[in-house]
Scaffold this motif. Structure first.
Motif, short mmCIF file in Angstrom:
data_model
loop_
_atom_site.label_atom_id
_atom_site.label_comp_id
_atom_site.label_asym_id
_atom_site.label_seq_id
_atom_site.Cartn_x
_atom_site.Cartn_y
_atom_site.Cartn_z
N ASP A 1 39.39 14.81 -68.22
CA ASP A 1 40.52 15.50 -67.58
C ASP A 1 41.31 16.28 -68.62
O ASP A 1 41.62 17.46 -68.43
CB ASP A 1 41.46 14.50 -66.90
N SER B 1 47.93 19.14 -64.21
CA SER B 1 46.60 19.15 -63.60
C SER B 1 46.61 19.99 -62.34
O SER B 1 47.57 19.96 -61.57
CB SER B 1 46.17 17.73 -63.26
N PRO C 1 41.30 19.35 -58.74
CA PRO C 1 40.05 18.96 -59.39
C PRO C 1 38.79 19.38 -58.63
O PRO C 1 37.69 19.25 -59.14
CB PRO C 1 40.15 17.43 -59.48
#
Length: 79
Positions: free
Chosen positions: A7, A19, A22
């Motif tokens: 990550d 983030s 994903p």
């Protein structure tokens, strides 16, 4: 294998402070060729896994798919 390291490598190469999605593809997130080589070299250095840089150019080259490929194959070189 600590996938949290993956990550960090992925989002760092995209220069994202937080983030992102994903499941979004690397190129849809703004990834470029320099970032691809940062990712592949960091994965090799930090995880000991060699991946083919081309894998990050596919339409489904998301972080989650990269993790799945690494877990399923142990290495995704020449995929």
């Amino acid at each position: 294998m600590n996938l949290n390291v993956l990550d960090d490598i992925y989002w760092d190469a995209l220069k994202m402070k937080e983030s992102g999605d994903p499941d979004a593809s690397y190129t849809d997130l703004g990834g470029n060729s320099i970032g691809i080589f940062k990712i592949t070299s960091s994965i090799k250095e930090r995880l000991g896994i060699t991946i083919d840089p081309v894998i990050l150019l596919s339409d489904d080259a998301s972080l989650n798919n990269l993790k799945k490929a690494i877990l399923n194959e142990g290495s995704i070189e020449n995929v």
